[in-house]
Design a protein around this motif. Structure first.
Motif, mmCIF file in Angstrom:
data_model
loop_
_atom_site.group_PDB
_atom_site.id
_atom_site.type_symbol
_atom_site.label_atom_id
_atom_site.label_comp_id
_atom_site.label_asym_id
_atom_site.label_seq_id
_atom_site.Cartn_x
_atom_site.Cartn_y
_atom_site.Cartn_z
ATOM 1 N N HIS A 98 48.255 106.559 6.497
ATOM 2 C CA HIS A 98 47.971 105.623 7.597
ATOM 3 C C HIS A 98 46.880 106.060 8.414
ATOM 4 C CE1 HIS A 98 51.462 103.239 6.874
ATOM 5 N NE2 HIS A 98 52.308 104.238 6.797
ATOM 6 N N VAL A 99 46.539 107.165 8.731
ATOM 7 C CA VAL A 99 45.466 107.880 9.404
ATOM 8 C C VAL A 99 44.063 107.609 8.432
ATOM 9 C CG1 VAL A 99 44.328 109.952 10.834
ATOM 10 C CG2 VAL A 99 46.801 109.168 10.903
ATOM 11 N N ARG A 100 44.268 108.134 7.202
ATOM 12 C CA ARG A 100 43.178 108.015 6.311
ATOM 13 C C ARG A 100 42.663 106.725 6.338
ATOM 14 N NH1 ARG A 100 46.208 111.306 2.568
ATOM 15 N NH2 ARG A 100 46.702 109.560 1.616
ATOM 16 N N ARG A 101 43.467 105.742 6.095
ATOM 17 C CA ARG A 101 43.260 104.175 6.133
ATOM 18 C C ARG A 101 42.261 103.676 7.271
ATOM 19 N NH1 ARG A 101 48.197 101.537 4.836
ATOM 20 N NH2 ARG A 101 48.015 102.224 2.848
ATOM 21 N N LYS A 102 43.005 104.359 8.688
ATOM 22 C CA LYS A 102 42.443 103.860 9.777
ATOM 23 C C LYS A 102 40.730 104.687 9.849
ATOM 24 C CE LYS A 102 46.342 103.688 12.427
ATOM 25 N NZ LYS A 102 47.109 104.405 13.668
ATOM 26 N N MET A 103 40.727 105.661 9.477
ATOM 27 C CA MET A 103 39.329 106.406 9.395
ATOM 28 C C MET A 103 38.564 105.644 8.470
ATOM 29 S SD MET A 103 39.355 108.831 11.702
ATOM 30 C CE MET A 103 40.776 109.685 12.531
ATOM 31 N N LEU A 104 39.000 105.325 7.487
ATOM 32 C CA LEU A 104 38.311 104.519 6.289
ATOM 33 C C LEU A 104 37.372 103.083 6.862
ATOM 34 C CD1 LEU A 104 36.894 104.296 3.580
ATOM 35 C CD2 LEU A 104 39.026 103.077 2.866
ATOM 36 N N VAL A 105 38.317 102.373 7.675
ATOM 37 C CA VAL A 105 37.871 101.204 8.276
ATOM 38 C C VAL A 105 37.026 101.607 9.524
ATOM 39 C CG1 VAL A 105 38.749 99.516 10.069
ATOM 40 C CG2 VAL A 105 40.090 100.045 7.926
ATOM 41 N N LEU A 145 40.312 99.246 15.475
ATOM 42 C CA LEU A 145 39.182 99.464 16.141
ATOM 43 C C LEU A 145 39.663 99.292 17.961
ATOM 44 C CD1 LEU A 145 36.529 97.299 14.076
ATOM 45 C CD2 LEU A 145 36.817 99.570 14.416
ATOM 46 N N ALA A 146 40.520 98.506 17.949
ATOM 47 C CA ALA A 146 41.011 98.363 19.483
ATOM 48 C C ALA A 146 41.608 99.909 19.603
ATOM 49 C CB ALA A 146 41.756 97.538 19.677
ATOM 50 N N ALA A 147 42.360 100.306 18.963
ATOM 51 C CA ALA A 147 43.032 101.797 19.162
ATOM 52 C C ALA A 147 41.722 102.861 19.337
ATOM 53 C CB ALA A 147 43.928 102.079 18.176
ATOM 54 N N PHE A 148 40.522 102.691 18.582
ATOM 55 C CA PHE A 148 39.718 103.653 18.730
ATOM 56 C C PHE A 148 38.835 103.487 20.167
ATOM 57 C CE2 PHE A 148 35.132 104.497 18.295
ATOM 58 C CZ PHE A 148 35.211 105.758 17.995
ATOM 59 N N ARG A 149 38.660 102.088 20.441
ATOM 60 C CA ARG A 149 38.135 102.043 21.827
ATOM 61 C C ARG A 149 38.791 102.183 23.091
ATOM 62 N NH1 ARG A 149 38.656 96.087 22.612
ATOM 63 N NH2 ARG A 149 40.594 96.625 23.083
ATOM 64 N N ASP A 150 40.143 102.315 22.790
ATOM 65 C CA ASP A 150 41.117 102.636 24.074
ATOM 66 C C ASP A 150 41.578 103.923 23.889
ATOM 67 O OD1 ASP A 150 41.219 99.854 24.542
ATOM 68 O OD2 ASP A 150 43.004 99.572 23.776
ATOM 69 N N LEU A 169 43.417 106.905 17.224
ATOM 70 C CA LEU A 169 43.689 106.471 15.810
ATOM 71 C C LEU A 169 44.559 107.213 15.060
ATOM 72 C CD1 LEU A 169 39.991 105.491 14.369
ATOM 73 C CD2 LEU A 169 42.112 104.162 14.405
ATOM 74 N N ARG A 170 44.564 108.419 15.388
ATOM 75 C CA ARG A 170 45.806 109.266 14.685
ATOM 76 C C ARG A 170 47.078 109.056 15.176
ATOM 77 N NH1 ARG A 170 41.911 113.629 16.567
ATOM 78 N NH2 ARG A 170 40.374 113.827 14.872
ATOM 79 N N ARG A 171 47.323 108.270 16.281
ATOM 80 C CA ARG A 171 48.589 108.093 16.829
ATOM 81 C C ARG A 171 49.198 107.145 15.609
ATOM 82 N NH1 ARG A 171 47.684 106.201 21.673
ATOM 83 N NH2 ARG A 171 46.448 108.246 21.987
ATOM 84 N N TRP A 172 50.487 107.352 15.322
ATOM 85 C CA TRP A 172 51.418 106.403 14.350
ATOM 86 C C TRP A 172 52.548 106.592 15.024
ATOM 87 C CZ3 TRP A 172 50.777 102.743 11.252
ATOM 88 C CH2 TRP A 172 51.659 102.358 10.408
ATOM 89 N N SER A 173 52.795 105.406 15.870
ATOM 90 C CA SER A 173 54.310 105.540 16.610
ATOM 91 C C SER A 173 55.352 104.498 16.099
ATOM 92 C CB SER A 173 53.779 105.269 18.077
ATOM 93 O OG SER A 173 53.452 103.664 18.225
#
Length: 148
Positions: free
Chosen positions: A27-34, A62-67, A73-77
């Motif tokens: 999931h984190v890899r996918r977020k970083m790719l986006v 992107l909102a998670a990165f902004r906040d 982004l690394r957080r997966w809850s």
């Protein structure tokens, strides 16, 4: 929707570039790719297609990165449901290890006797598989014919 502009610093670029391939969590890899795709100039829709997610999901990333920055982004809850049987794991494992059962139905009955929780056969099978129990096929032992 407000457009979120991603302008990564040199240090953040290095982190994102490495974690989009090497982070242990998919999931984190996918977020970083986006995030990387948006950084290099792709639209949210294009970045979502590259990562294999929907446009709204890319927007949430992107909102998670902004906040929260990269830590956000690394957080997966996401936490799945926890079985009521989880509090009885040690008791069930000890009971079934001491006196094994032959069928799933017997296991379900034993679990109900121990915990008072009734579960179906499929739920019992999955629960015991998660505990590490394996079902072994029993066969007849071949006996040599009697000599006359």
């Amino acid at each position: 929707m407000a457009r979120i502009i991603v302008d990564l610093s040199e240090a953040e670029q290095a982190i994102v570039a490495s974690e989009r391939f090497s982070h242990p969590d998919l999931h984190v890899r996918r977020k970083m790719l986006v995030l990387w795709s948006i950084h290099i100039g792709l639209t949210r829709l294009q970045a979502a297609k590259v990562a294999g997610v929907g446009r709204a999901t890319a927007q949430r990333y992107l909102a998670a990165f902004r906040d929260g920055g990269l830590d956000g982004l690394r957080r997966w809850s996401v936490v799945g449901p926890i079985s009521e049987l989880a509090s009885h794991v040690d008791t069930i494992r000890a009971s079934l290890s001491d006196t094994p059962v032959r069928t799933i139905a017997e296991a379900a009955d034993r679990i109900e006797q121990i915990t008072g929780l009734q579960r179906g056969l499929t739920q019992t099978r999955v629960f015991l598989k998660d505990l590490g129990f394996r079902w072994q096929r029993t066969r007849a032992v071949p006996v040599p014919p009697k000599s006359l």
